[in-house]
Scaffold this motif. Sequence first.
Motif, PDB file in Angstrom:
ATOM      1  N   ASP A  44     116.684  -5.651  55.269  1.00 27.36           N
ATOM      2  CA  ASP A  44     116.684  -4.906  54.008  1.00 27.36           C
ATOM      3  C   ASP A  44     115.595  -5.477  53.096  1.00 27.36           C
ATOM      4  OD1 ASP A  44     117.817  -7.325  53.058  1.00 27.36           O
ATOM      5  OD2 ASP A  44     119.854  -6.568  53.358  1.00 27.36           O
ATOM      6  N   SER A  45     115.794  -5.359  51.782  1.00 30.31           N
ATOM      7  CA  SER A  45     114.749  -5.780  50.846  1.00 30.31           C
ATOM      8  C   SER A  45     114.494  -7.278  50.858  1.00 30.31           C
ATOM      9  CB  SER A  45     115.105  -5.343  49.418  1.00 30.31           C
ATOM     10  OG  SER A  45     116.364  -5.860  49.029  1.00 30.31           O
ATOM     11  N   GLY A  58     104.457  -4.401  48.097  1.00 30.04           N
ATOM     12  CA  GLY A  58     105.642  -3.866  48.750  1.00 30.04           C
ATOM     13  C   GLY A  58     106.792  -4.831  48.915  1.00 30.04           C
ATOM     14  N   ARG A  59     106.688  -6.037  48.354  1.00 28.85           N
ATOM     15  CA  ARG A  59     107.769  -7.014  48.451  1.00 28.85           C
ATOM     16  C   ARG A  59     108.568  -7.043  47.150  1.00 28.85           C
ATOM     17  NH1 ARG A  59     103.678  -8.364  51.632  1.00 28.85           N
ATOM     18  NH2 ARG A  59     103.930  -9.733  53.458  1.00 28.85           N
ATOM     19  N   ALA A  60     109.898  -7.151  47.272  1.00 26.40           N
ATOM     20  CA  ALA A  60     110.771  -7.195  46.107  1.00 26.40           C
ATOM     21  C   ALA A  60     110.865  -8.629  45.592  1.00 26.40           C
ATOM     22  CB  ALA A  60     112.150  -6.648  46.458  1.00 26.40           C
ATOM     23  N   SER A  61     109.760  -9.130  45.087  1.00 30.79           N
ATOM     24  CA  SER A  61     109.678 -10.492  44.579  1.00 30.79           C
ATOM     25  C   SER A  61     108.357 -10.637  43.834  1.00 30.79           C
ATOM     26  CB  SER A  61     109.741 -11.497  45.737  1.00 30.79           C
ATOM     27  OG  SER A  61     109.613 -12.830  45.261  1.00 30.79           O
ATOM     28  N   PHE A 106     110.351  -3.922  60.630  1.00 26.29           N
ATOM     29  CA  PHE A 106     111.060  -2.647  60.553  1.00 26.29           C
ATOM     30  C   PHE A 106     112.030  -2.612  59.371  1.00 26.29           C
ATOM     31  CE2 PHE A 106     109.770  -3.538  64.872  1.00 26.29           C
ATOM     32  CZ  PHE A 106     109.130  -2.367  65.240  1.00 26.29           C
ATOM     33  N   ALA A 107     112.079  -3.677  58.597  1.00 27.51           N
ATOM     34  CA  ALA A 107     112.979  -3.755  57.448  1.00 27.51           C
ATOM     35  C   ALA A 107     112.539  -2.812  56.334  1.00 27.51           C
ATOM     36  CB  ALA A 107     113.026  -5.187  56.914  1.00 27.51           C
ATOM     37  N   THR A 108     113.506  -2.293  55.597  1.00 31.29           N
ATOM     38  CA  THR A 108     113.217  -1.498  54.401  1.00 31.29           C
ATOM     39  C   THR A 108     114.213  -1.853  53.301  1.00 31.29           C
ATOM     40  OG1 THR A 108     114.639   0.345  55.104  1.00 31.29           O
ATOM     41  CG2 THR A 108     112.302   0.472  55.694  1.00 31.29           C
ATOM     42  N   GLY A 109     113.733  -1.865  52.071  1.00 32.03           N
ATOM     43  CA  GLY A 109     114.600  -2.133  50.941  1.00 32.03           C
ATOM     44  C   GLY A 109     115.741  -1.126  50.877  1.00 32.03           C
ATOM     45  N   GLY A 110     116.949  -1.618  50.613  1.00 35.09           N
ATOM     46  CA  GLY A 110     118.111  -0.754  50.525  1.00 35.09           C
ATOM     47  C   GLY A 110     118.754  -0.435  51.856  1.00 35.09           C
TER      48      GLY A 110
END
Length: 397
Positions: free
Chosen positions: A44-45, A73-76, A121-125
């Motif tokens: 995930d994210s 594109g990174r949640a950080s 292959f990870a995606t946020g949420g």
Amino acid sequence: MQMRMEALRVFAVGILVGWALGAVGKEVTGLPSCHFPAIFNFGDSNSDTGGMSAAFYPMVWPFGETFFHEAVGRASDGRLMVDFIAEHLKLPYLSAYLDSIGSSFRHGRNFGVNFRHGANFATGGATILRPNKTVFESGVSPFYLDIQIAHFDQFKARTTSLYNHAKSAFQRRKLPRPEDFSKALYVLDIGQNDISAGLSKKEEERQAYIPELVNKLSAAVQHLYEQGARAFWIHNTGPFGCMPVSILYAPNPQGTLDRCGCLKYSNGVAMEFNKQLKEAVVKLRADLPEAALTYVDIYAAKYALISDAKKQGFVEPPEKCCGKRVNGVDVQCGQKANVNGTEVYAASCENPSSYISWDGVHYTEAANHWFAKRIIMGLVSDNSIPIAQACHKAHHV
């Protein structure tokens, strides 16, 4: 009693970390390095390096400000744990499978998509189970675990075909070598969003819900094994009840917090998932005789920092670096909102490296680095094997 035992265990992890910091990168097990040629990541994210941003909405400033100096594109504000894992294994940062253009940050690591050394292959949420709501309704990713596994299958088949039909080394240079799929490290870091969704379920519903999550995750590992994967690095889920978004907006937090100010109930659900996941990993070791499976206690690493934030040089939770609440209105990190006729912009704090939480849900680069150093050494792994030796099966689990 369970919470007390958890606190004691996390305290022990903290002591271990204290003496082991100087051992980062050393082969403390005596085993040879695996020399992983690639990493394939599912999650995930917490480990998304640009998939969700490429598929739906681009990440905006100040995300990425600390290390990349642009939103990538990174949640950080900077690197994620998976980035530090790649660095430690001397591999490039992972390109997102869904990103046809790729990162273009100015550190010489990635310029355009390159899948030679793996894919993300990870995606946020993202969730383990198929979500009931769409991304447009709740921020939940449509790329849940089964879809990520399907993307991997397609990726493996397509790149293998392209590699075998390529007429020159130049044409193959950004494609994974077919033989590397069986030698790669497979990382799974997913479940946080499922746990969040399960908090509202009744006790009897959770008794069936958590085993369903664990069984689905186990099935994904089994499928990857059938596709030739052998080395697995499996993260459990973190202390959701310690996140600012959980604590600050809990309806009646008084009397429901532990000694670190975290929500007992939320963390209890996470710990039950983790307990069952660990049991599933033990079973998978018996069912998949050629696999090397490492269960990584991310919960312990994160809780250890949160419980000792001040001594480790961080602002004590539940403070977050980016995002604000003004007159009852939440302004998300990097966003603008009109509050009583005044435009409010949610900028980041002056010094992100002193914060554990970046935006109330995700962690800062500094916190991710702190966690990564512990998991890379194997300090919070059930077999105590450092990540560079994770292709070896432990005999002392």
